[in-house]
Design an enzyme around this catalytic site. Sequence first.
Site, mmCIF file in Angstrom:
data_model
loop_
_atom_site.group_PDB
_atom_site.id
_atom_site.type_symbol
_atom_site.label_atom_id
_atom_site.label_comp_id
_atom_site.label_asym_id
_atom_site.label_seq_id
_atom_site.Cartn_x
_atom_site.Cartn_y
_atom_site.Cartn_z
ATOM 1 N N ASP A 21 0.822 -1.219 0.000
ATOM 2 C CA ASP A 21 0.000 0.000 0.000
ATOM 3 C C ASP A 21 0.852 1.264 0.000
ATOM 4 O O ASP A 21 0.453 2.290 0.553
ATOM 5 C CB ASP A 21 -0.961 0.012 1.198
ATOM 6 C CG ASP A 21 -1.776 -1.263 1.321
ATOM 7 O OD1 ASP A 21 -2.397 -1.646 0.317
ATOM 8 O OD2 ASP A 21 -1.769 -1.878 2.401
ATOM 9 N N HIS A 49 -4.125 -1.848 -6.932
ATOM 10 C CA HIS A 49 -3.377 -0.641 -7.271
ATOM 11 C C HIS A 49 -4.379 0.418 -7.707
ATOM 12 O O HIS A 49 -5.117 0.235 -8.669
ATOM 13 C CB HIS A 49 -2.370 -0.922 -8.391
ATOM 14 C CG HIS A 49 -1.194 -1.721 -7.921
ATOM 15 N ND1 HIS A 49 -0.163 -2.105 -8.749
ATOM 16 C CD2 HIS A 49 -0.871 -2.199 -6.698
ATOM 17 C CE1 HIS A 49 0.738 -2.787 -8.058
ATOM 18 N NE2 HIS A 49 0.312 -2.856 -6.814
#
Length: 446
Positions: A21, A49
Amino acid sequence: MSSKRQTKGCNVVVIGTQWGDEGKGKVVDWLTDHAQAVVRFQGGHNAGHTLIIGDKKTILRLIPSGIMHKTVICYIGNGVVLSPEALFKEIGELEAAGLDVQSRLKISEATTLILPYHVAIDHAREKKRGEAKIGTTGRGIGPAYEDKVARRALRVQDLFYPEKFSEQLRENLEYHNFMLTNYYGAEPVNYEKTLSEAMSYAERLKPMVMDVSSALYAAEQSGQNLLFEGAQGTLLDIDHGTYPYVTSSNCVAGNAAAGSGVGPDSLQYILGITKAYCTRVGAGPFPSELYDHDNPAKQDLIGIRLAEVGKEFGSVTGRPRRTGWLDAAALKRSIQINSLSGLCITKLDVLDGLETIRLCVGYTLDGKKLDMLPRGAESVARCEPIYEDFPGWKGTTFGIREWDKLPVEAQKFLRRIEEVAGKPIAMVSTGPERDETILLQHPFQD
C-alpha cells in the site's frame, strides 16, 4: 565473433519497501509513459493498485497498471497466481470504460490457476485459526502457491488439454475436499461445477496466452523499455518479511526475474516506493505503530489523523490500515534485500499541518541498539523504536511539482531520509494525480 550485446532498452523494477500500500500504482502509471511494456511478476488479485486520472478512479487488482496507456503491452508472468473469474471481471470493468484490454494483455502459459477450492481452503483455514489468523484477503492466493510448490497446481496451459485437466482436477479435489471436510469441518467443493467453470474460460483465455519469457526477451533485444510492477511490499515477502505474517510469494526485486522469465541482468534500475509514513493491514509486528482500528491500546490521535487524511483503507478488502511513523530502519532492510537504485517517497502531503514529524531511525532490542529491522516476527515485535523529531510545516505540499517549492522543513525531512537510508530520492509524490510528482532522478534515464 564480437561479444558485444545488441542495444537493449532500459528496464525498471518498482518495488514496495514497506508492508504494501505504498502507492506503487500511481508511480507505475507515471513511469509507463516511458515504457513499451509493463509486467506483473508475482501475487494475485489480493492487492489493489489505485490510479486516479482526472476525475476517474480505477482499481486494478491483477492486470498491470500499464493497461491505462493505449499503446502499452501488459504481461502477466509465471510468478503470478491467476483467478480466471477475477481476471474476466476486471477485463469487463475496463472494457466497459472504453479500454481495449484483451489485444494488449499477454499471459504466461506457466501461470498457476486459482480455482474455487483454493478460496474455500483459504476461508476455512482463517476461520479455524480464530484469533491467531494471519489476516489473508481470502482470495485463495496462499493455497494456490502451496499447490504450485507441491507440484500439483493446474496451470493456464493445462486448460487447453481437457482430459489431463479433468484428471488432475479430480485428484486435487479429492485431496482438498478431504481437508475441507475432515480437518476444517467445511463443505466440499463440487467437481463438476468447478470443471465446467474452468473449461468455460479456456477459449476466452487462449488468444492471450503465450510464452511471456520469450516475448520479453525479444522486446528487450529490440530496444524496448520494460517496467516490472511488484505487488505487496518487501516486509511481506514470504522469505524476507515478518514471517509468518507475510504474503505467499516473493515480492522483492529478485523475483522480477524469476517471476517473469528474464535474467537478472535485465533489471537495471530498482525503484523503491516508500510512503512518508507507514501502514500495515492485518496481523503482525509494527514497531512504529500509532493506530490500529481493532486495538484499543493503539488509538493515538496522530495515527488516526494519518488514517483519515491518507484514506487508509484497503483497496481490495476495505479493511482499515494500521498507521505509524516512517520506519527508516525497516527501510534499510528493504534497501539491502532489493539493491535499490533510488527511492520514491509517496503521500508526503498527508503529513501537512503536523506540528512534529517523527522518523524511526533504529530500535532498542533486549538492551541493544539496532539500526536495521531484525529478522523474524518475534524479534521485531519486541523492538522499541528510536525516533528523531522534525518540525512540521505550515504550508501545503499537495500538488507541488518542483523540489524548490516544497517547504524548507519538508526538504530537510526528506534529506534526512536519504541520509539514513543511504540512497537518493528519485521521485516525490505529492498527490494522487499522475502529474502531482516531483522528479529528481529519472529511473529510465539514470
